[in-house]
Design a protein around this motif. Structure first.
Motif, PDB file in Angstrom:
ATOM      1  N   VAL A 169       0.839  -1.196   0.000  1.00 11.60           N
ATOM      2  CA  VAL A 169       0.000   0.000   0.000  1.00 11.60           C
ATOM      3  C   VAL A 169       0.874   1.247   0.000  1.00 11.60           C
ATOM      4  N   TRP A 170       1.928   1.207   0.844  1.00 16.20           N
ATOM      5  CA  TRP A 170       2.838   2.362   0.859  1.00 16.20           C
ATOM      6  C   TRP A 170       3.475   2.582  -0.526  1.00 16.20           C
ATOM      7  N   LEU A 171       3.825   1.510  -1.204  1.00  9.32           N
ATOM      8  CA  LEU A 171       4.440   1.604  -2.530  1.00  9.32           C
ATOM      9  C   LEU A 171       3.491   2.253  -3.531  1.00  9.32           C
ATOM     10  N   TYR A 172       2.220   1.815  -3.486  1.00  7.22           N
ATOM     11  CA  TYR A 172       1.237   2.381  -4.403  1.00  7.22           C
ATOM     12  C   TYR A 172       0.988   3.862  -4.110  1.00  7.22           C
ATOM     13  N   ILE A 173       0.951   4.219  -2.819  1.00  5.88           N
ATOM     14  CA  ILE A 173       0.732   5.621  -2.460  1.00  5.88           C
ATOM     15  C   ILE A 173       1.905   6.484  -2.936  1.00  5.88           C
ATOM     16  N   ALA A 174       3.117   5.972  -2.742  1.00 11.34           N
ATOM     17  CA  ALA A 174       4.306   6.719  -3.190  1.00 11.34           C
ATOM     18  C   ALA A 174       4.310   6.876  -4.710  1.00 11.34           C
TER      19      ALA A 174
END
Length: 848
Positions: free
Chosen positions: A545-550
């Motif tokens: 999720v953090w990767l997609y947000i970044a």
């Protein structure tokens, strides 16, 4: 209205009334309590004829007896006799009466008694044998008893006085009764009850072999349980022992059955019941009703209607004389005015007269059938090896039953206040032995003792606790049992009041009660130290999720710049410039600021840009709201994951890291692990250490071993929860955790000796307790309440926590990182801008 028709009606005249007026006249002492008493005699002509009397004979007898009483008993006055003949009993009958003597059948006697109940009338009834005694305060009843028929009235009194309240009878009799006597007995005991009758014949004249066959023929065919297990034995004294022994051989005498022996051929000189009492065992319900009548040839034993009628008139006269004289004594000590206030009313005088009549009969045994008397004794067990021969009452025809105790005391009174010994030991929360500083037990509590207290109240007993010398529950070692099980086997205790696990081996040597509860096993181990939470701020989202947000944050800026820069709206209005949102870096900062909910105040003018930025804001709101909610949850309800969840993982830890485990010595779980066919459980049992009960000392050997030596303790789940609670209360620290797996569910029960007759009684009470839900209530009382340790004992979500600096260290780290990066960029900006500024500034010529 009780209306009787005359000769002109369809029925002959059956009832007549004789009224006599007893006028108490003034004597020399001028009695102040002048009394006018009217006596009525109600008779049934048919009933009199059946009793061997004519109406004329009855009238003559009454007149003569009243005259005799006037001369011999009523000393302080005389009787004026007025004869009134009345053929009907009207609605207001009894209004002017003071005394009523009835000579009618049983039902009419009680009908008259009910009619006289609300009036100041003393009712003396003379009626049939087998009639219920008058229980109202205004009357007394005398049945006519002739010959050997007293047993009929005796059984009637037992039935009607709530002494023998059976709803079914198994009647066994020999030749001591038969014919009309047997029919009368049947009529009495079959009222409101079912009856099964068995005739064993003339046992007293049979050989031993014939007795065996006769009794076996009866007992073989008795479905005792279906018929209610209530036995009434009417027999001769000489065969009582034979019947008892045969019944014991058929196991018909037990704690669930009730036996009453009525022995007709005993007498005042021969009525010893001790041999039969000595045969009784704990749990037997035996009562003996036996004849103690006079048998001397010269004994004067009047009976019949004439005797009862004469004695009734004399009783009334004597009691009135005594009542009047008692009143005169009081009058001599007070004034006329005081006497008018305290003198007894008519109702009070009637009650005094009746009380005196009953007292006279009880003291003298009555004038009629005065040779007839019966006694009653019962078996009472105060200690398991001692039988008491309890005197429970007597019977005479004049006054009926005089009961001192219950005919079957253990049926109505349970243990009769008996003190029993029980085995137990401390095992919270099931059995809690609260001790003082010296180790003396102050109080017993816990679910088992609450259960025992409830049963003790119902069955009327108290108890003392005897702890096993070896402190063990009970296990078989080299063929010999130890602990509480041995106490039960050796009958050193009445029962073991402990939460026993029901096992096949134990069930071979003791009997268990109904199941109280089902309990699983689990294990307790050292709670892992809490992991650092400095990266807590990233826990709400997974790495993906953090990767997609970044990625979206990096991509949305260029996309927004392209939409904004190449929109024809700005070309059409000639608004394209080289600053503001027309620069790529400004669009990227704008979208980043929106992610932090700090967007700029410049909005795109084109619809395409507005739609894009609007959906980006929507994405930001959902993402930020989700993150914030999860972050709060992670801060206040920390997620805890423990390394040991089941026995499989425990075995792996044992091989990989040397983790050890143990269990309670001589417990059922030890035998389970030893005999199971499951490889996992066999392996656990082979490597398990044996421990004694750990107690509550935090520095105890087992608890220290768990805390510092990576040791695991296997026990009942409820007991481990109690241990954790006790340790938390002492240390205020959460040092222990529980496994998630629950295994070996066991039935929990109390233990009794195999031949205990009281097991069925306890089982009945336990069933009632379970149906009432009392065990659930006791669990709420004694099971440990939830605290910050118990709710996270198996991992998962913890209780609400206060956010500490350690929880916030990740936030400080981000702030420090941002500040550092900003300072570095500041330095880079200063250097690059300074060089550029120096290159672009023109050199000015020096002018003097």
């Amino acid at each position: 209205m009780w209306k009787m028709q005359g000769k002109g009606g369809n029925l002959p005249v059956l009832v007549g009334i004789l009224l006599f007026r007893l006028n108490k006249v003034y004597a020399q002492s001028l009695l102040p309590n002048y009394t006018d008493v009217q006596l009525g005699v109600v008779y049934d002509e048919r009933w009199l004829t059946a009793a061997g009397f004519s109406v004329g004979d009855m009238e003559t007898l009454v007149r003569d007896q009243i005259k005799q009483a006037d001369m011999d008993i009523l000393i302080h006055g005389g009787i004026n006799l007025d004869w009134i003949s009345v053929m009907d009993i009207e609605e207001d009958f009894g209004e002017d009466l003071g005394i009523l003597i009835s000579l009618v059948d049983c039902s009419k006697s009680h009908s008259l008694s009910r009619r006289m109940e609300e009036k100041p009338v003393l009712h003396v009834g003379i009626t049939d044998i087998g009639c219920r005694r008058i229980s109202r305060e205004n009357g007394v009843l005398f049945p006519i008893i002739e010959g050997k028929q007293e047993v009929v009235q005796l059984l009637a009194d037992l039935r009607y006085s709530n002494t023998l309240t059976w709803d079914s009878f198994i009647l066994i009799h020999d030749d001591v009764i038969g014919g009309d006597l047997l029919n009368n007995v049947y009529d009495i005991i079959s009222r409101d009850a079912t009856i099964s009758m068995y005739d064993v014949g003339n046992l007293s004249e049979m050989s031993d072999r014939d007795k065996e066959d006769a009794l076996a023929g009866v007992f073989d065919n008795i479905p005792a349980h279906d018929l209610g297990n209530k036995f009434l034995i009417i027999t001769k004294n000489s065969v009582v022992m034979d019947i008892m022994k045969k019944a014991e051989a058929y196991e018909l005498i037990n704690c669930k059955s009730q036996w009453v022996f009525v022995i007709l051929d005993t007498n005042i000189d021969d009525f010893n019941m001790s041999p039969y009492m000595s045969q009784a065992q704990d749990g037997y319900n035996l009562g003996f009703v036996f004849n103690t009548s006079l048998t001397q040839a010269n004994a004067v034993c009047p009976s019949g209607l004439e005797c009862l009628l004469k004695s009734s008139i004399d009783y009334v006269a004597q009691s009135y004389e005594k009542a009047l004289m008692d009143e005169l004594k009081v009058f001599d000590e007070v004034t006329i005015e005081e006497w008018d206030i305290i003198k007894p009313s008519i109702e009070e005088r009637i009650m005094m007269v009746l009380k005196d009549i009953k007292m006279t009969i009880e003291e003298t045994g009555g004038r009629c059938n005065n040779c007839t008397s019966w006694l009653m004794e019962a078996v009472e067990i105060k200690e398991s090896d001692r039988v008491n021969q309890l005197d429970v009452g007597s019977w005479a025809s004049a006054y009926g039953l005089s009961m001192k105790d219950d005919l079957l005391p253990h049926v109505t009174g349970g243990f009769r206040g008996r003190t029993i010994s029980v085995a137990s030991l401390d095992y919270s929360p099931w059995m809690i032995l609260e001790r003082d500083a010296s180790g003396n037990v102050l109080r017993y509590s816990g679910l088992v003792f609450s259960l025992l207290d409830e049963i003790a109240y119902k069955l009327n007993f108290s108890y003392v606790v005897e702890e096993p010398m070896d402190g063990k529950w009970g296990d078989r070692s080299n063929g010999v049992w130890n602990g509480m099980i041995k106490q039960v086997i050796d009958k050193k205790v009445f029962l073991a009041a402990a939460a026993f696990s029901v096992s096949r081996e134990r069930a071979e040597v003791v009997n268990f009660t109904e199941t109280i509860d089902m309990q699983p096993y689990t294990f307790m181990y050292r709670r892992p130290t809490e992991l650092s939470r400095y990266l807590l701020f990233i826990d709400p989202f997974t790495p993906m999720v953090w990767l997609y947000i970044a990625a979206m944050t990096l991509l949305i800026g260029p996309i927004y710049w392209v939409v904004h820069r190449y929109s024809y709206y700005y070309r059409y209005h000639d608004m394209v410039t080289d600053h503001g949102l027309f620069k790529l870096q400004n669009c990227m900062w704008y979208c980043y600021g929106a992610l932090l909910q700090q967007g700029g105040n410049i909005l795109p003018m084109a619809d395409s840009g507005r739609i894009l930025i609007g959906f980006w804001w929507l994405f930001v709101m959902v993402t930020v709201t989700t993150y914030s909610g999860n972050l709060v949850a992670f801060l206040t309800f920390p997620q805890i994951e423990f390394p040991l969840g089941d026995l499989t993982r425990l075995l792996e830890r044992g091989e990989e890291q040397g983790t050890t485990w143990g269990l309670l010595e001589d417990s059922v779980i030890e035998n389970y692990f030893r005999t199971t066919e499951e490889p996992k459980f066999l392996q656990v049992g082979e490597k398990a250490m044996k421990h004694k009960e750990p107690g509550t000392d935090p520095n105890g050997e087992l608890l220290q071993k768990i805390k510092f030596e990576d040791h695991v303790y296997i026990e009942w789940k409820s007991h481990l929860e109690m241990m954790m609670k006790e340790q938390y209360n002492i240390t205020r620290q959460c040092d222990y955790a529980l496994g998630k797996e629950e295994f070996f569910y066991e039935r929990v029960a109390l233990a009794f000796p195999q031949d205990s007759p009281w097991l069925k009684h306890f089982n009945e009470e336990i069933k009632k307790i379970l149906q009432a839900g009392l065990t659930k209530k006791w669990k709420q009382d004694f099971w440990p309440s939830d605290d910050e340790c118990s709710v996270t004992a198996r991992g998962g979500t913890g209780t609400t926590a206060i956010v500490s600096v350690l929880d916030m260290q990740g936030s400080f780290f981000i702030l420090f990182l941002g500040t550092t990066v900003a300072l570095l960029i500041l330095v880079v900006e200063a250097l690059t801008r300074k060089n550029k500024f120096s290159r672009e500034t023109p050199t000015q010529p020096f002018t003097p």
